[in-house]
Design a protein around this motif. Structure first.
Motif, PDB file in Angstrom:
ATOM      1  N   UNK A 149       0.821  -1.209   0.000  1.00 58.26           N
ATOM      2  CA  UNK A 149       0.000   0.000   0.000  1.00 58.26           C
ATOM      3  C   UNK A 149       0.858   1.263   0.000  1.00 58.26           C
ATOM      4  N   UNK A 150       2.084   1.186   0.480  1.00 54.22           N
ATOM      5  CA  UNK A 150       2.976   2.340   0.505  1.00 54.22           C
ATOM      6  C   UNK A 150       3.782   2.486  -0.788  1.00 54.22           C
ATOM      7  N   UNK A 151       3.588   1.575  -1.715  1.00 53.28           N
ATOM      8  CA  UNK A 151       4.361   1.611  -2.961  1.00 53.28           C
ATOM      9  C   UNK A 151       3.886   2.748  -3.861  1.00 53.28           C
ATOM     10  N   UNK A 152       4.813   3.495  -4.378  1.00 51.87           N
ATOM     11  CA  UNK A 152       4.509   4.568  -5.320  1.00 51.87           C
ATOM     12  C   UNK A 152       4.156   3.942  -6.670  1.00 51.87           C
ATOM     13  N   UNK A 153       2.948   4.191  -7.189  1.00 52.41           N
ATOM     14  CA  UNK A 153       2.571   3.587  -8.477  1.00 52.41           C
ATOM     15  C   UNK A 153       3.514   3.972  -9.614  1.00 52.41           C
ATOM     16  N   UNK A 154       4.187   5.135  -9.472  1.00 52.41           N
ATOM     17  CA  UNK A 154       5.103   5.548 -10.524  1.00 52.41           C
ATOM     18  C   UNK A 154       6.462   4.866 -10.421  1.00 52.41           C
ATOM     19  N   UNK A 155       6.775   4.310  -9.234  1.00 53.00           N
ATOM     20  CA  UNK A 155       8.057   3.628  -9.039  1.00 53.00           C
ATOM     21  C   UNK A 155       7.838   2.319  -8.277  1.00 53.00           C
ATOM     22  N   UNK A 156       7.110   1.375  -8.860  1.00 58.39           N
ATOM     23  CA  UNK A 156       6.809   0.133  -8.136  1.00 58.39           C
ATOM     24  C   UNK A 156       8.052  -0.681  -7.810  1.00 58.39           C
ATOM     25  N   UNK A 157       9.102  -0.547  -8.623  1.00 57.66           N
ATOM     26  CA  UNK A 157      10.316  -1.320  -8.356  1.00 57.66           C
ATOM     27  C   UNK A 157      11.056  -0.860  -7.116  1.00 57.66           C
ATOM     28  N   UNK A 158      10.716   0.334  -6.600  1.00 59.65           N
ATOM     29  CA  UNK A 158      11.376   0.862  -5.412  1.00 59.65           C
ATOM     30  C   UNK A 158      10.495   0.698  -4.173  1.00 59.65           C
ATOM     31  N   UNK A 159       9.652  -0.316  -4.173  1.00 60.29           N
ATOM     32  CA  UNK A 159       8.749  -0.529  -3.035  1.00 60.29           C
ATOM     33  C   UNK A 159       9.549  -0.887  -1.789  1.00 60.29           C
ATOM     34  N   UNK A 160       9.005  -0.547  -0.602  1.00 57.27           N
ATOM     35  CA  UNK A 160       9.725  -0.835   0.655  1.00 57.27           C
ATOM     36  C   UNK A 160       9.641  -2.320   1.004  1.00 57.27           C
ATOM     37  N   UNK A 161      10.493  -3.089   0.380  1.00 63.16           N
ATOM     38  CA  UNK A 161      10.462  -4.548   0.575  1.00 63.16           C
ATOM     39  C   UNK A 161      10.648  -4.884   2.055  1.00 63.16           C
ATOM     40  N   UNK A 162       9.661  -5.589   2.658  1.00 68.16           N
ATOM     41  CA  UNK A 162       9.774  -5.901   4.093  1.00 68.16           C
ATOM     42  C   UNK A 162      10.779  -7.017   4.352  1.00 68.16           C
ATOM     43  N   UNK A 163      11.481  -6.890   5.473  1.00 69.06           N
ATOM     44  CA  UNK A 163      12.407  -7.939   5.900  1.00 69.06           C
ATOM     45  C   UNK A 163      11.687  -8.819   6.928  1.00 69.06           C
ATOM     46  N   UNK A 164      11.407 -10.054   6.558  1.00 72.40           N
ATOM     47  CA  UNK A 164      10.674 -10.985   7.423  1.00 72.40           C
ATOM     48  C   UNK A 164      11.663 -11.946   8.065  1.00 72.40           C
ATOM     49  N   UNK A 165      11.931 -11.710   9.328  1.00 71.61           N
ATOM     50  CA  UNK A 165      12.871 -12.579  10.032  1.00 71.61           C
ATOM     51  C   UNK A 165      12.310 -13.988  10.170  1.00 71.61           C
ATOM     52  N   UNK A 166      13.161 -14.936   9.891  1.00 71.12           N
ATOM     53  CA  UNK A 166      12.761 -16.335  10.032  1.00 71.12           C
ATOM     54  C   UNK A 166      11.951 -16.866   8.872  1.00 71.12           C
ATOM     55  N   UNK A 167      11.698 -16.037   7.857  1.00 71.91           N
ATOM     56  CA  UNK A 167      10.877 -16.486   6.723  1.00 71.91           C
ATOM     57  C   UNK A 167      11.630 -16.401   5.400  1.00 71.91           C
ATOM     58  N   UNK A 168      12.955 -16.304   5.466  1.00 67.35           N
ATOM     59  CA  UNK A 168      13.707 -16.125   4.226  1.00 67.35           C
ATOM     60  C   UNK A 168      13.564 -17.310   3.275  1.00 67.35           C
ATOM     61  N   UNK A 169      13.380 -18.501   3.825  1.00 68.44           N
ATOM     62  CA  UNK A 169      13.385 -19.704   2.986  1.00 68.44           C
ATOM     63  C   UNK A 169      12.054 -20.449   3.008  1.00 68.44           C
ATOM     64  N   UNK A 170      11.000 -19.844   3.581  1.00 62.83           N
ATOM     65  CA  UNK A 170       9.698 -20.513   3.563  1.00 62.83           C
ATOM     66  C   UNK A 170       8.775 -19.817   2.567  1.00 62.83           C
ATOM     67  N   UNK A 171       7.474 -20.187   2.614  1.00 67.34           N
ATOM     68  CA  UNK A 171       6.537 -19.677   1.627  1.00 67.34           C
ATOM     69  C   UNK A 171       6.389 -18.161   1.693  1.00 67.34           C
ATOM     70  N   UNK A 172       6.410 -17.596   2.911  1.00 65.61           N
ATOM     71  CA  UNK A 172       6.290 -16.149   3.040  1.00 65.61           C
ATOM     72  C   UNK A 172       7.493 -15.448   2.418  1.00 65.61           C
ATOM     73  N   UNK A 173       8.673 -15.993   2.659  1.00 60.01           N
ATOM     74  CA  UNK A 173       9.864 -15.419   2.037  1.00 60.01           C
ATOM     75  C   UNK A 173       9.812 -15.502   0.528  1.00 60.01           C
TER      76      UNK A 173
END
Length: 430
Positions: free
Chosen positions: A210-234
């Protein structure tokens, strides 16, 4: 004119879903399943309690009757009502017994106690205790070693149906209360676990989208999910990141293509297509906002002779140099300078009246002269020059978009007929 970007399908501001809705649904669903499981487990436990209570009651009454059997037999043999009374009262004093009677072998009552108020029988009490309420035991008296035991009477009692039911219900309340508490605690633990490890990371992903700028979607604030780097959420976050960056690349490629389609390949200034779009838009805007609009047509004098004698390569270099010099005389944030075709250029000046346009036209003419490009084969001047026609419209003197262009073009040809290297226009706005 830059085309608008497509809107990215994100949540509209002020209409974002409630942060706790997923947690609430999860909590209610977990609690429902926990209560269901607790209800099934509680029912099984209640059946077990009912069976145990029946067995305990039967065992306790049987033991009590066995304990008092000898004394009761002595009272019946001796016809001793006082002793019988004491024994019967001892049994009756327990709230569990509703009626007790000690009789001799002729059926005469030696002692009897009966509860004055008995609870009404219910289907539950009959179902649970109906077959164990009545107990009757013969009184056997040992007379001597050479004589067999004689039956000298009997003890008969009836258990308090209401009291047994109350005891059972008290156990039910305890079991149900403990089950509900266990289910609630279990569901809260499950909800907390899922919220911590699943729901909260998903809400973080949603918030980032929701915070992603539609004009710059590639610069979205990618969340860092601890413990989920290698599971489905990651994997979900990585896939979203790849998708948004691919979308960003597509937007950039589209913008680049759009930019290239609006740029003249030789001179690097705006081309005819961009001029047409920009001019039509500014003409409509000038009418709506009651503002002036000016157009300057520019033509390089004797450029055919220049190309014929110096060559097309030199001609192309000269076009680039002239375009660069002319482009520096306008405000690119407001005005537009474009190649109209061949050696012709055009300036669109939004908000600029007739006098402003004349000043800019003179600046354009001087900019070309300052280049001092030799033109030995020109029939009019020794250096490269330009001729210009200026047309303006102002509030109260609006004309059609085509007429404004035609007037500027006519003034340009008038400047050529008058000797070139000059600016021609009318004193009064067209």
């Amino acid at each position: 004119m830059k085309s608008p970007r497509p809107r990215f399908p994100l949540s509209a501001p002020g209409k974002a879903p409630k942060k706790g809705s997923l947690t609430t649904k999860q909590a209610l669903l977990t609690l429902l399943f926990a209560m269901l499981i607790s209800g099934v487990a509680g029912s099984i436990e209640l059946l077990s309690h009912a069976t145990n209570m029946r067995q305990e009651t039967e065992q306790r009454i049987t033991q009590q009757l066995a304990v008092v059997n000898g004394a009761a037999a002595e009272a019946a043999f001796q016809l001793n009502p006082d002793l019988a009374h004491q024994i019967a009262y001892g049994l009756f004093s327990d709230n569990e017994v509703a009626w007790v009677s000690i009789r001799d072998d002729f059926g005469r009552s030696l002692a009897e106690f009966d509860s004055p108020e008995r609870a009404d029988s219910t289907w539950l009490s009959q179902y649970l205790f109906g077959d164990i309420l009545h107990h009757q035991t013969a009184l056997a008296y040992y007379i001597g070693s050479d004589m067999p035991e004689a039956i000298v009477g009997e003890i008969e009692l009836t258990l308090a149906e209401g009291y047994l039911t109350q005891q059972f219900l008290a156990r039910i309340y305890t079991v149900v209360g403990v089950s509900i508490l266990e289910a609630f605690i279990l569901s809260m633990l499950v909800v907390a676990f899922f919220h911590l490890f699943i729901t909260r990371p998903l809400l973080k992903v949603h918030a980032a989208i929701t915070q992603t700028d539609p004009n710059r979607p590639g610069q979205w604030p990618k969340p860092a999910l601890r413990g989920h780097q290698h599971d489905e959420l990651g994997h979900l976050v990585d896939s979203l990141d790849h998708l948004l960056k691919a979308f960003q690349q597509g937007l950039e490629q589209r913008d680049q293509l759009h930019h290239l389609s609006n740029i003249d390949g030789l001179t690097g200034v705006a081309n005819r297509r961009q001029f047409d779009e920009f001019y039509q838009h500014q003409w409509r805007l000038a009418q709506q906002m009651q503002q002036p609009l000016s157009v300057i047509f520019i033509d390089i004098d004797n450029f055919k002779e220049f190309n014929d004698h110096y060559g097309h390569t030199m001609g192309d270099d000269t076009l680039r140099a002239v375009a660069k010099a002319l482009n520096q005389c306008i405000d690119p944030a407001r005005d537009l300078f474009a190649r109209y075709g061949g050696e012709e250029f055009v300036c669109v000046l939004p908000g600029q009246d007739h006098d402003d346009a004349i000043n800019i036209a003179n600046c354009l003419r001087e900019a070309v002269l300052s280049l001092a490009i030799p033109h030995a084969f020109s029939s009019t001047h020794s250096d490269l020059t330009v001729s210009m026609g200026v047309a303006s419209m102002s509030p109260g003197f609006f004309i059609s978009a085509e007429a404004l262009i035609e007037h500027a073009d006519q003034h340009l040809y008038h400047a050529k007929r008058l000797g070139r290297n000059r600016v021609e226009t009318r004193k009064r706005p067209a």
